[in-house]
Write an enzyme that holds these catalytic residues in place. Sequence first.
Site, PDB file in Angstrom:
ATOM      1  N   CYS A   1      -1.784  40.494  37.655  1.00 56.62           N
ATOM      2  CA  CYS A   1      -2.687  40.305  36.512  1.00 56.62           C
ATOM      3  C   CYS A   1      -2.977  41.664  35.873  1.00 56.62           C
ATOM      4  O   CYS A   1      -4.125  42.076  35.715  1.00 56.62           O
ATOM      5  CB  CYS A   1      -3.967  39.579  36.922  1.00 56.62           C
ATOM      6  SG  CYS A   1      -4.905  40.357  38.239  1.00 56.62           S
TER       7      CYS A   1
ATOM      8  N   ALA B   1      -7.760  34.080  48.218  1.00 58.82           N
ATOM      9  CA  ALA B   1      -8.608  32.917  48.514  1.00 58.82           C
ATOM     10  C   ALA B   1      -7.874  31.599  48.368  1.00 58.82           C
ATOM     11  O   ALA B   1      -8.480  30.532  48.448  1.00 58.82           O
ATOM     12  CB  ALA B   1      -9.841  32.928  47.615  1.00 58.82           C
ATOM     13  N   GLY B   2      -6.558  31.652  48.124  1.00 66.53           N
ATOM     14  CA  GLY B   2      -5.744  30.443  48.214  1.00 66.53           C
ATOM     15  C   GLY B   2      -5.734  29.549  47.000  1.00 66.53           C
ATOM     16  O   GLY B   2      -5.320  28.386  47.110  1.00 66.53           O
TER      17      GLY B   2
ATOM     18  N   ASP C   1       2.119  37.268  44.362  1.00 68.59           N
ATOM     19  CA  ASP C   1       1.126  37.614  43.344  1.00 68.59           C
ATOM     20  C   ASP C   1       0.398  38.833  43.890  1.00 68.59           C
ATOM     21  O   ASP C   1      -0.612  38.715  44.588  1.00 68.59           O
ATOM     22  CB  ASP C   1       0.178  36.438  43.098  1.00 68.59           C
ATOM     23  CG  ASP C   1      -0.777  36.713  41.952  1.00 68.59           C
ATOM     24  OD1 ASP C   1      -0.317  37.180  40.897  1.00 68.59           O
ATOM     25  OD2 ASP C   1      -1.988  36.473  42.120  1.00 68.59           O
TER      26      ASP C   1
END
Length: 294
Positions: A234, A121-122, A181
């Site tokens: 994450c 989602a930037g 990521d």
Amino acid sequence: MNAVLRRVERSPDPTELPGWLADVYHGAYGDRAPTVIADLLNAQPLWLSLSDDGVRALEAEGSLVLPGVQGVDRVELERPLRQTTAFQRGQAQPINPASLACVDALGDVQGARVLDLAGGAGVKAAMLATRGAQVTSVDVVARKHDAARANLNRLGLKAEFVTHDLTRPLDLTPAPFVLLDAPCTGSGTLRSHPEIKLRLTPHAVQEMSRLQASMLPNAAALVEPGGTLVYSVCSVTPEEGPQLVQVFLAEHPAFQAEDVPNVEVPSVPAGPGVLTIPEGGIDGFFIARLRRHD
């Protein structure tokens, strides 16, 4: 009725980690693991990256802004976030400090081209643009670009977007900075996503590691000679973090691991990178910074 009650009695405590996942946390954090695991039961705070005007606007409305870490403040809102002046004027961006540490690990990106891979989602694209980068964000899901564009417009920022499956090579001009990521199991985000510990399995970790391993070489191919690649997830599992990067480095001698700079959140060494410590509302991220020397 007896059979039902026996099954209830045998059901695991939903507040506890499955044994294998507890072992992962102990392997990652050693003697500190019991404190980390207990802290995961605490509520997730609201973290906001704020401009000075944003801080003043929130405080004027009666919200409490407490200094945090990594340049992200801990906020107790007086009203829903989207109804605050700071959010509406593009002066506030929700982001966990550990997530922002992945961006800051790239170093000084002012005026530089940065490829934000698996950009979702930037949010990281927005943080890169805030730091003056010329950002191209890549994701396999086209509709995520719409959400990212809307958020960037709210913040008064710009980026380019490319829809692509990063398990295949991407035809883009190499850049001095690349951030991957990668999609992951989310095992470092159990505080805000406690359902993960109830459904995650070792098999799912292996499947995700294979996906990440297929993406990392394609990300590396987009780094110009002398450039920097930051790989982050994450997750705190070794298969998705240090082990995966060690295999990549052995197979790609043009890349070498460097110390990860600008990580202000608490962290511990993890092979070729670091693991942020998921205490006090901070998520658990593995972050590695790799330099291309050819």
